[in-house]
Design an enzyme around this catalytic site. Sequence first.
Site, PDB file in Angstrom:
ATOM      1  N   GLY A  68       0.831  -1.205   0.000  1.00 30.26           N
ATOM      2  CA  GLY A  68       0.000   0.000   0.000  1.00 30.26           C
ATOM      3  C   GLY A  68       0.868   1.258   0.000  1.00 30.26           C
ATOM      4  O   GLY A  68       0.437   2.315   0.483  1.00 30.26           O
ATOM      5  N   ASN A  70       1.748   3.284  -2.403  1.00 26.41           N
ATOM      6  CA  ASN A  70       1.212   4.428  -3.156  1.00 26.41           C
ATOM      7  C   ASN A  70       0.085   5.119  -2.373  1.00 26.41           C
ATOM      8  O   ASN A  70      -0.103   6.329  -2.453  1.00 26.41           O
ATOM      9  CB  ASN A  70       0.718   3.988  -4.535  1.00 26.41           C
ATOM     10  CG  ASN A  70       1.873   3.765  -5.496  1.00 26.41           C
ATOM     11  OD1 ASN A  70       2.337   4.694  -6.138  1.00 26.41           O
ATOM     12  ND2 ASN A  70       2.362   2.532  -5.564  1.00 26.41           N
ATOM     13  N   HIS A 126      11.422   0.348  -0.738  1.00 30.09           N
ATOM     14  CA  HIS A 126      11.064  -1.053  -0.494  1.00 30.09           C
ATOM     15  C   HIS A 126      12.229  -1.807   0.140  1.00 30.09           C
ATOM     16  O   HIS A 126      12.155  -3.018   0.319  1.00 30.09           O
ATOM     17  CB  HIS A 126      10.751  -1.776  -1.816  1.00 30.09           C
ATOM     18  CG  HIS A 126       9.544  -1.275  -2.556  1.00 30.09           C
ATOM     19  ND1 HIS A 126       8.355  -0.978  -1.944  1.00 30.09           N
ATOM     20  CD2 HIS A 126       9.333  -1.074  -3.884  1.00 30.09           C
ATOM     21  CE1 HIS A 126       7.480  -0.600  -2.860  1.00 30.09           C
ATOM     22  NE2 HIS A 126       8.051  -0.641  -4.042  1.00 30.09           N
ATOM     23  N   TYR A 211      -1.517  -1.977   6.952  1.00 30.31           N
ATOM     24  CA  TYR A 211      -2.512  -1.720   5.906  1.00 30.31           C
ATOM     25  C   TYR A 211      -3.909  -1.949   6.487  1.00 30.31           C
ATOM     26  O   TYR A 211      -4.832  -1.165   6.263  1.00 30.31           O
ATOM     27  CB  TYR A 211      -2.237  -2.692   4.745  1.00 30.31           C
ATOM     28  CG  TYR A 211      -3.185  -2.601   3.573  1.00 30.31           C
ATOM     29  CD1 TYR A 211      -2.842  -1.857   2.450  1.00 30.31           C
ATOM     30  CD2 TYR A 211      -4.398  -3.289   3.567  1.00 30.31           C
ATOM     31  CE1 TYR A 211      -3.703  -1.789   1.359  1.00 30.31           C
ATOM     32  CE2 TYR A 211      -5.254  -3.222   2.478  1.00 30.31           C
ATOM     33  CZ  TYR A 211      -4.900  -2.477   1.377  1.00 30.31           C
ATOM     34  OH  TYR A 211      -5.749  -2.409   0.294  1.00 30.31           O
ATOM     35  N   SER A 245      -7.963   9.965   0.272  1.00 24.52           N
ATOM     36  CA  SER A 245      -7.198   8.719   0.291  1.00 24.52           C
ATOM     37  C   SER A 245      -8.078   7.467   0.295  1.00 24.52           C
ATOM     38  O   SER A 245      -7.577   6.368   0.499  1.00 24.52           O
ATOM     39  CB  SER A 245      -6.232   8.699   1.483  1.00 24.52           C
ATOM     40  OG  SER A 245      -6.959   8.817   2.684  1.00 24.52           O
ATOM     41  N   MET A 250      -8.969   7.505  -4.955  1.00 28.21           N
ATOM     42  CA  MET A 250      -7.629   7.379  -5.563  1.00 28.21           C
ATOM     43  C   MET A 250      -7.705   6.655  -6.904  1.00 28.21           C
ATOM     44  O   MET A 250      -7.003   7.005  -7.851  1.00 28.21           O
ATOM     45  CB  MET A 250      -6.670   6.657  -4.605  1.00 28.21           C
ATOM     46  CG  MET A 250      -6.204   7.556  -3.466  1.00 28.21           C
ATOM     47  SD  MET A 250      -4.884   6.835  -2.462  1.00 28.21           S
ATOM     48  CE  MET A 250      -3.480   6.932  -3.573  1.00 28.21           C
ATOM     49  N   GLY A 269      -7.897  -3.144  -3.516  1.00 29.46           N
ATOM     50  CA  GLY A 269      -7.785  -2.352  -2.285  1.00 29.46           C
ATOM     51  C   GLY A 269      -8.552  -2.953  -1.130  1.00 29.46           C
ATOM     52  O   GLY A 269      -9.154  -2.232  -0.335  1.00 29.46           O
TER      53      GLY A 269
HETATM   54  P1  A3P Z   1      -4.424  -4.873  -4.218  1.00 34.18           P
HETATM   55  O1  A3P Z   1      -3.591  -5.383  -5.349  1.00 34.18           O
HETATM   56  O2  A3P Z   1      -4.674  -5.926  -3.176  1.00 34.18           O
HETATM   57  O3  A3P Z   1      -5.668  -4.216  -4.680  1.00 34.18           O
HETATM   58  P2  A3P Z   1       1.712  -0.605  -3.527  1.00 34.18           P
HETATM   59  O4  A3P Z   1       1.254   0.792  -3.694  1.00 34.18           O
HETATM   60  O5  A3P Z   1       2.693  -0.763  -2.391  1.00 34.18           O
HETATM   61  O6  A3P Z   1       2.181  -1.193  -4.792  1.00 34.18           O
HETATM   62  O7  A3P Z   1       0.447  -1.455  -3.045  1.00 34.18           O
HETATM   63  C1  A3P Z   1      -0.620  -1.657  -3.914  1.00 34.18           C
HETATM   64  C2  A3P Z   1      -1.809  -2.196  -3.151  1.00 34.18           C
HETATM   65  O8  A3P Z   1      -2.386  -1.129  -2.360  1.00 34.18           O
HETATM   66  C3  A3P Z   1      -2.918  -2.675  -4.103  1.00 34.18           C
HETATM   67  O9  A3P Z   1      -3.570  -3.759  -3.441  1.00 34.18           O
HETATM   68  C4  A3P Z   1      -3.811  -1.434  -4.151  1.00 34.18           C
HETATM   69  O10 A3P Z   1      -5.120  -1.675  -4.594  1.00 34.18           O
HETATM   70  C5  A3P Z   1      -3.757  -0.992  -2.705  1.00 34.18           C
HETATM   71  N1  A3P Z   1      -4.208   0.397  -2.525  1.00 34.18           N
HETATM   72  C6  A3P Z   1      -3.826   1.487  -3.233  1.00 34.18           C
HETATM   73  N2  A3P Z   1      -4.506   2.571  -2.816  1.00 34.18           N
HETATM   74  C7  A3P Z   1      -5.327   2.159  -1.839  1.00 34.18           C
HETATM   75  C8  A3P Z   1      -6.292   2.827  -1.033  1.00 34.18           C
HETATM   76  N3  A3P Z   1      -6.540   4.131  -1.152  1.00 34.18           N
HETATM   77  N4  A3P Z   1      -6.978   2.087  -0.120  1.00 34.18           N
HETATM   78  C9  A3P Z   1      -6.734   0.767   0.020  1.00 34.18           C
HETATM   79  N5  A3P Z   1      -5.832   0.084  -0.717  1.00 34.18           N
HETATM   80  C10 A3P Z   1      -5.137   0.770  -1.642  1.00 34.18           C
END
Ligand code: A3P
Length: 311
Positions: A68, A70, A126, A211, A245, A250, A269
């Site tokens: 999560g 991003n 990371h 998360y 957020s 998003m 998400g």
């Molecule tokens: P999923 O693939 O399970 O949907 P990163 O940014 O570290 O690559 O992580 C990506 C994961 O964070 C994805 O999970 C994405 O959907 C989730 N994510 C991104 N924005 C989010 C938000 N606002 N709320 C919840 N999950 C989010």
Amino acid sequence: MEKSRKAFADFVDNAIATANSMRPDELMFSYKGILYPASICSPETFKALESFEARSDDVILAGYLKSGTNWLSQILTDLIAISQKKTLGEESSGNAEEEFPYLEVGDPGKYERMINLPSPRFMVTHLRPENLPTSIFKNKAKILLLIRNPKDVATSFYHFSNGLATLPSYETWDAFFTDFVSKKVAWGCYFEYLSEWNKYVDKENIMTITYEELKEDRALGVKNIAAFFGIPLTEEELQLVVERSSFQSMKKNSEKTHGAFGDILFRKGAVSDWKNIFSEDQNEKMDKVFEEHIAGTKLGKKLKYDVYCKA
Ligand code: A3P
């Protein structure tokens, strides 16, 4: 598209084009025993990173792939913008305008350029702590450590690998699972990542957030993060950061913020999507690895494995 976000989207577009021109066996390289994607990382950049000089007011987000990062990046850049009295969504986060925010991603010259950036600089990583520049710990830069339950990390990672050209793709989930539990994925083994970071969790300059707790109560999470970084918030500012957020907002905004990459990134998400993909056998395997390596540690307990990872 705002300038900082256009730079982000352009960087990803270039990386995808580079990866598309590579053979599958060229996509990853190993550095100090850990695999990284060759289209966005390089040994030269890792070498240059060693002499990166952190500042005590740097804002650092540490999180394994697919935890999560991003999501938290947006929350943190919004909080920084508020601390600078800027309008949310239009600001540059300080360095996002010039540099891709992932610390270890990019060309070796980026750390020299970052010297000229005003404080507070925001960066994401990371990397495991032992592979970060020592100045981060010496100068006590504040680190927000983001962790996510390993079954959802693996599930998200699998879909991401098949959506993004910079990572090797997999014909089956089973093949990915095998690589995930045998340290053959980008940025290395998540369990080792957790146990290395566990050695740092008691340091005063590190705050850990999961998360899942953020999914449960975003307002509380944002409040705690702001307090940790010493950013005062009015009730309206808090609400604005919380609204911006949400996963829905998003995802809706992702074309503007992340370009084509947004579609791959903002997938579900959700918590517990792993239940749609793990077999009995894989569940048992991961439970065993977790039990052996992480369960008894502080971070292991914080993950609430029994709540989020048991069928
Ligand atoms: P999923 O693939 O399970 O949907 P990163 O940014 O570290 O690559 O992580 C990506 C994961 O964070 C994805 O999970 C994405 O959907 C989730 N994510 C991104 N924005 C989010 C938000 N606002 N709320 C919840 N999950 C989010």
